[in-house]
Write an enzyme that holds these catalytic residues in place. Structure first.
Site, mmCIF file in Angstrom:
data_model
loop_
_atom_site.group_PDB
_atom_site.id
_atom_site.type_symbol
_atom_site.label_atom_id
_atom_site.label_comp_id
_atom_site.label_asym_id
_atom_site.label_seq_id
_atom_site.Cartn_x
_atom_site.Cartn_y
_atom_site.Cartn_z
ATOM 1 N N LYS A 119 0.826 -1.199 0.000
ATOM 2 C CA LYS A 119 0.000 0.000 0.000
ATOM 3 C C LYS A 119 0.867 1.258 0.000
ATOM 4 O O LYS A 119 2.082 1.202 0.154
ATOM 5 C CB LYS A 119 -0.971 -0.027 1.181
ATOM 6 N N ARG A 138 -2.676 -9.969 5.775
ATOM 7 C CA ARG A 138 -3.109 -10.153 4.385
ATOM 8 C C ARG A 138 -2.036 -9.591 3.466
ATOM 9 O O ARG A 138 -1.743 -8.400 3.504
ATOM 10 C CB ARG A 138 -4.451 -9.445 4.177
#
Length: 267
Positions: free
Chosen positions: A209, A243
């Site tokens: 991210k 994750r």
């Protein structure tokens, strides 16, 4: 033991792996590769939730994911999670073999989601969310990021229980990157333990991210290394699962940490 959830997006527009696994054969092969690398859960998504993403219909989403779930869900394989904001997709995916519903909206995008999941025996991930991808950063304003995320997640967890989902089936996700600027994400990360002691399992997803890219740069292998570091830190803070896109690097990082800590070879 912190579990590893491997990401499998069968979308043309996801922020990191969009377009890589559109064919069923390619998607099945990647699911098996994630399992071979040590994934405990494979999270299948048919709709991108990257910033600015355009929504697709549940019909298109289901065309992308259901045959894949049927092909890879098996007692001897990693559990399958369905990454969806649509109640109809969640029900169809559970019928196809998914054991977890991962709703990044925490049940807010579809008013039928929580009631639908309550009719199944699947677990549900309730993520912190303040709006759809098209304008998620318009709501990225916090006076107390940690307290507000914990409070808003508590409201969503209670809504899930009110809908008939047992407490032990509810997993919380602080939603790194969703309606949060990088500085917000790092503040939240530093105090993650305040969430993990609330009594629910906690899923953490930082993989590749923007918060990671601002530290690691644009090279994928560097972002995966930084993700593995944050996965260990999340595990130390009590996360139930992390994750990630690259399962192997995170699995190795977790195993190394546990060996260092004297708590065994497993992760």
């Amino acid at each position: 033991m912190t579990l590893v959830m491997g990401i499998l997006n069968v979308t043309p527009d996801s922020f990191s792996d969009g377009g890589q696994f559109l064919g069923l054969d390619e998607a099945i092969a990647h699911a098996r590769a994630l399992a071979a690398a040590g994934a405990d859960i494979v999270d299948v998504g048919g709709e991108s939730t990257r910033p600015g993403a355009t929504r697709v219909t549940p019909e298109i989403e289901q065309e992308r994911v259901l045959d894949l779930i049927r092909a890879v869900a098996a007692p001897s394989a990693p559990r399958v999670s369905i990454d969806t904001m649509n109640a109809s997709t969640a029900l169809a995916a559970v019928a196809a073999g998914a054991r977890i519903v991962n709703d990044v909206s925490g049940g807010l995008a579809d008013p039928d989601m929580l009631r639908a999941v309550a009719t199944t025996d699947a677990d549900i991930v309730v993520q912190h969310w303040r709006g759809h991808s098209a304008d998620m950063y318009a709501r990225a304003r916090y006076d107390d990021i940690v307290g507000e995320v914990i409070g808003e997640l508590g409201v969503r967890a209670q809504a899930a229980m009110d809908a008939g989902i047992a407490r032990e089936r509810i997993i919380l996700d602080p939603g790194f990157g969703f309606g949060k600027e990088p500085a917000d994400n790092w503040r939240l990360a530093r105090e993650l333990a305040r969430l993990t002691v609330q009594g629910h399992r906690v899923l953490v997803g930082t993989s590749r991210k923007r918060m990671i890219a601002e530290v690691a740069g644009s090279r994928e292998k560097d972002k995966d290394l930084a993700t593995a570091v944050t996965s260990v830190l999340a595990a130390q803070a009590g996360a139930w699962a992390v994750r990630v896109h690259d399962v192997a690097s995170t699995r190795l990082a977790l195993r190394t940490w546990r060996t260092w800590a004297g708590s065994g070879e497993g992760s």
